[in-house]
Design a protein around this motif. Structure first.
Motif, PDB file in Angstrom:
ATOM      1  N   TYR A  67       0.820  -1.211   0.000  1.00  0.00           N
ATOM      2  CA  TYR A  67       0.000   0.000   0.000  1.00  0.00           C
ATOM      3  C   TYR A  67       0.855   1.263   0.000  1.00  0.00           C
ATOM      4  CZ  TYR A  67      -3.685  -3.355   0.980  1.00  0.00           C
ATOM      5  OH  TYR A  67      -4.534  -4.424   0.908  1.00  0.00           O
ATOM      6  N   ASP A  68       2.033   1.189   0.611  1.00  0.00           N
ATOM      7  CA  ASP A  68       2.975   2.300   0.536  1.00  0.00           C
ATOM      8  C   ASP A  68       3.429   2.489  -0.905  1.00  0.00           C
ATOM      9  OD1 ASP A  68       4.779   4.322   1.435  1.00  0.00           O
ATOM     10  OD2 ASP A  68       6.402   2.859   1.483  1.00  0.00           O
ATOM     11  N   GLN A 160      -6.572  13.162  -4.240  1.00  0.00           N
ATOM     12  CA  GLN A 160      -6.019  14.384  -3.661  1.00  0.00           C
ATOM     13  C   GLN A 160      -6.916  14.929  -2.558  1.00  0.00           C
ATOM     14  OE1 GLN A 160      -5.745  16.567  -7.350  1.00  0.00           O
ATOM     15  NE2 GLN A 160      -3.579  16.077  -7.635  1.00  0.00           N
ATOM     16  N   ARG A 161      -8.206  14.760  -2.728  1.00  0.00           N
ATOM     17  CA  ARG A 161      -9.162  15.303  -1.754  1.00  0.00           C
ATOM     18  C   ARG A 161      -9.340  14.397  -0.534  1.00  0.00           C
ATOM     19  NH1 ARG A 161     -14.870  14.777  -1.937  1.00  0.00           N
ATOM     20  NH2 ARG A 161     -14.700  13.985  -4.061  1.00  0.00           N
ATOM     21  N   LEU A 162      -9.387  13.079  -0.766  1.00  0.00           N
ATOM     22  CA  LEU A 162      -9.730  12.138   0.306  1.00  0.00           C
ATOM     23  C   LEU A 162      -8.558  11.322   0.824  1.00  0.00           C
ATOM     24  CD1 LEU A 162     -13.136  10.779  -1.088  1.00  0.00           C
ATOM     25  CD2 LEU A 162     -12.766  12.610   0.580  1.00  0.00           C
ATOM     26  N   GLY A 163      -7.404  11.432   0.188  1.00  0.00           N
ATOM     27  CA  GLY A 163      -6.231  10.708   0.665  1.00  0.00           C
ATOM     28  C   GLY A 163      -6.119   9.318   0.048  1.00  0.00           C
ATOM     29  N   GLY A 164      -4.924   8.754   0.192  1.00  0.00           N
ATOM     30  CA  GLY A 164      -4.642   7.449  -0.389  1.00  0.00           C
ATOM     31  C   GLY A 164      -4.885   6.312   0.577  1.00  0.00           C
ATOM     32  N   PHE A 165      -4.059   5.273   0.458  1.00  0.00           N
ATOM     33  CA  PHE A 165      -4.215   4.066   1.274  1.00  0.00           C
ATOM     34  C   PHE A 165      -3.692   4.308   2.690  1.00  0.00           C
ATOM     35  CE2 PHE A 165      -4.093   2.703  -3.122  1.00  0.00           C
ATOM     36  CZ  PHE A 165      -5.152   1.815  -3.187  1.00  0.00           C
ATOM     37  N   ASP A 166      -4.455   3.858   3.660  1.00  0.00           N
ATOM     38  CA  ASP A 166      -4.105   3.996   5.078  1.00  0.00           C
ATOM     39  C   ASP A 166      -3.186   2.839   5.456  1.00  0.00           C
ATOM     40  OD1 ASP A 166      -3.995   4.039   7.858  1.00  0.00           O
ATOM     41  OD2 ASP A 166      -6.100   4.578   8.095  1.00  0.00           O
ATOM     42  N   LEU A 167      -1.905   3.146   5.738  1.00  0.00           N
ATOM     43  CA  LEU A 167      -0.913   2.103   5.988  1.00  0.00           C
ATOM     44  C   LEU A 167      -1.114   1.376   7.309  1.00  0.00           C
ATOM     45  CD1 LEU A 167       2.381   3.725   4.638  1.00  0.00           C
ATOM     46  CD2 LEU A 167       0.538   2.562   3.416  1.00  0.00           C
ATOM     47  N   SER A 168      -2.017   1.850   8.154  1.00  0.00           N
ATOM     48  CA  SER A 168      -2.294   1.125   9.394  1.00  0.00           C
ATOM     49  C   SER A 168      -3.089  -0.157   9.132  1.00  0.00           C
ATOM     50  CB  SER A 168      -3.045   2.015  10.391  1.00  0.00           C
ATOM     51  OG  SER A 168      -4.354   2.311   9.928  1.00  0.00           O
ATOM     52  N   LYS A 170      -2.848  -3.357   7.294  1.00  0.00           N
ATOM     53  CA  LYS A 170      -1.755  -4.094   6.663  1.00  0.00           C
ATOM     54  C   LYS A 170      -2.206  -4.938   5.474  1.00  0.00           C
ATOM     55  CE  LYS A 170       1.182  -2.469   9.590  1.00  0.00           C
ATOM     56  NZ  LYS A 170       2.107  -1.401   9.150  1.00  0.00           N
ATOM     57  N   ILE A 171      -3.432  -5.494   5.530  1.00  0.00           N
ATOM     58  CA  ILE A 171      -3.874  -6.383   4.456  1.00  0.00           C
ATOM     59  C   ILE A 171      -5.219  -5.968   3.859  1.00  0.00           C
ATOM     60  CG2 ILE A 171      -2.602  -8.375   5.343  1.00  0.00           C
ATOM     61  CD1 ILE A 171      -5.288  -9.443   6.419  1.00  0.00           C
ATOM     62  N   ALA A 172      -5.811  -4.914   4.343  1.00  0.00           N
ATOM     63  CA  ALA A 172      -7.146  -4.544   3.862  1.00  0.00           C
ATOM     64  C   ALA A 172      -7.274  -3.052   3.581  1.00  0.00           C
ATOM     65  CB  ALA A 172      -8.203  -4.974   4.871  1.00  0.00           C
ATOM     66  N   ALA A 173      -6.162  -2.395   3.255  1.00  0.00           N
ATOM     67  CA  ALA A 173      -6.238  -0.959   2.995  1.00  0.00           C
ATOM     68  C   ALA A 173      -7.021  -0.663   1.716  1.00  0.00           C
ATOM     69  CB  ALA A 173      -4.836  -0.353   2.915  1.00  0.00           C
ATOM     70  N   ASP A 174      -7.060  -1.612   0.786  1.00  0.00           N
ATOM     71  CA  ASP A 174      -7.862  -1.390  -0.419  1.00  0.00           C
ATOM     72  C   ASP A 174      -9.357  -1.403  -0.082  1.00  0.00           C
ATOM     73  OD1 ASP A 174      -7.651  -4.107   0.202  1.00  0.00           O
ATOM     74  OD2 ASP A 174      -7.417  -4.757  -1.875  1.00  0.00           O
ATOM     75  N   PHE A 175      -9.781  -2.340   0.763  1.00  0.00           N
ATOM     76  CA  PHE A 175     -11.180  -2.383   1.202  1.00  0.00           C
ATOM     77  C   PHE A 175     -11.528  -1.091   1.944  1.00  0.00           C
ATOM     78  CE2 PHE A 175     -14.524  -3.222   4.260  1.00  0.00           C
ATOM     79  CZ  PHE A 175     -15.461  -3.940   3.530  1.00  0.00           C
ATOM     80  N   GLU A 176     -10.630  -0.668   2.853  1.00  0.00           N
ATOM     81  CA  GLU A 176     -10.882   0.542   3.641  1.00  0.00           C
ATOM     82  C   GLU A 176     -11.000   1.759   2.745  1.00  0.00           C
ATOM     83  OE1 GLU A 176     -10.220   4.251   5.627  1.00  0.00           O
ATOM     84  OE2 GLU A 176      -8.767   3.354   4.235  1.00  0.00           O
ATOM     85  N   LEU A 177     -10.117   1.860   1.737  1.00  0.00           N
ATOM     86  CA  LEU A 177     -10.159   3.017   0.847  1.00  0.00           C
ATOM     87  C   LEU A 177     -11.468   3.058   0.068  1.00  0.00           C
ATOM     88  CD1 LEU A 177      -7.455   4.653  -1.240  1.00  0.00           C
ATOM     89  CD2 LEU A 177      -9.424   3.755  -2.472  1.00  0.00           C
ATOM     90  N   MET A 178     -11.887   1.930  -0.470  1.00  0.00           N
ATOM     91  CA  MET A 178     -13.134   1.917  -1.238  1.00  0.00           C
ATOM     92  C   MET A 178     -14.337   2.205  -0.349  1.00  0.00           C
ATOM     93  SD  MET A 178     -12.512  -1.085  -4.095  1.00  0.00           S
ATOM     94  CE  MET A 178     -11.973  -2.354  -2.942  1.00  0.00           C
TER      95      MET A 178
END
Length: 202
Positions: A67-68, A160-168, A170-178
């Motif tokens: 995600y980084d 740019q408005r809502l931010g990228g992937f949350d590195l906290s 570890k395995i579900a940052a894509d789910f969290e972002l969506m």
């Protein structure tokens, strides 16, 4: 409409060539393909050199995980639309990015997504599972619904408005972002009812 396609990779020499060719063969005329590599120690970079004459940017440096690396790709992107295609995935047809660009232009949506096929790692022509998505309905993420992330195309202005992937995560940052984009921020979305990406199992 420029589409920035981001591929993150690490020791992906066996499959990334297929990914690169699937991007190179796209009929859409304005594509920026960005590779973010985590210092591969196989011949991934050599495959990129041979199979990726179309690639706009290659970065190879240590990162803090997938995600980084994806966030680095977003920071490098200059297209109006940002997409991710993983180093063992490929587009279902040469017309995928054209279809996506037309969908954005006609709808004005903030994001669009479609269906995904899981394919055999050994034989990518063999479909193992069909992931059929659907129009977003508020409350869907509470029921563990989400679009297939490799088919999730988003306007760069939204990142740019809502931010990228949350590195906290570890395995579900894509789910969290969506979930953050669709469920919390309620960005506008469009479902394209066709297979956009094929993903190798494994």
């Amino acid at each position: 409409m420029k589409i920035s396609v981001i591929t993150v990779c690490y020791n992906s020499a066996k499959t990334i060539g297929h990914t690169l060719r699937s991007v190179r063969k796209q009929t859409h005329g304005d594509i920026e393909h960005i590779i973010v590599d985590a210092c591969s120690n196989d011949n991934t970079l050599e495959v990129i050199r041979v199979e990726g004459p179309h690639v706009a940017k290659v970065v190879s440096e240590p990162d803090k995980g997938i995600y980084d690396a994806m966030n680095k790709g977003i920071a490098l992107a200059s297209g109006e639309i940002v997409a991710f295609i993983n180093a063992d995935d490929f587009y279902a047809s040469p017309c995928v990015l054209t279809t996506v660009a037309v969908a954005f232009e006609n709808s004005g949506a903030d994001c669009c997504y479609g269906d995904l096929c899981y394919v055999s790692q050994v034989d990518p022509t063999r479909t193992v599972r069909y992931w059929r998505s659907a129009d977003f309905v508020p409350g869907s993420f509470e029921k563990s619904w989400c679009p297939p992330h490799p088919t999730f195309f988003v306007r760069r202005s939204v990142y740019q408005r809502l931010g990228g992937f949350d590195l906290s995560f570890k395995i579900a940052a894509d789910f969290e972002l969506m979930a953050r984009y669709l469920e919390a921020a309620r960005i506008s979305s469009l479902y394209i009812p066709q297979v956009l990406v094929k993903m190798r199992l494994g």
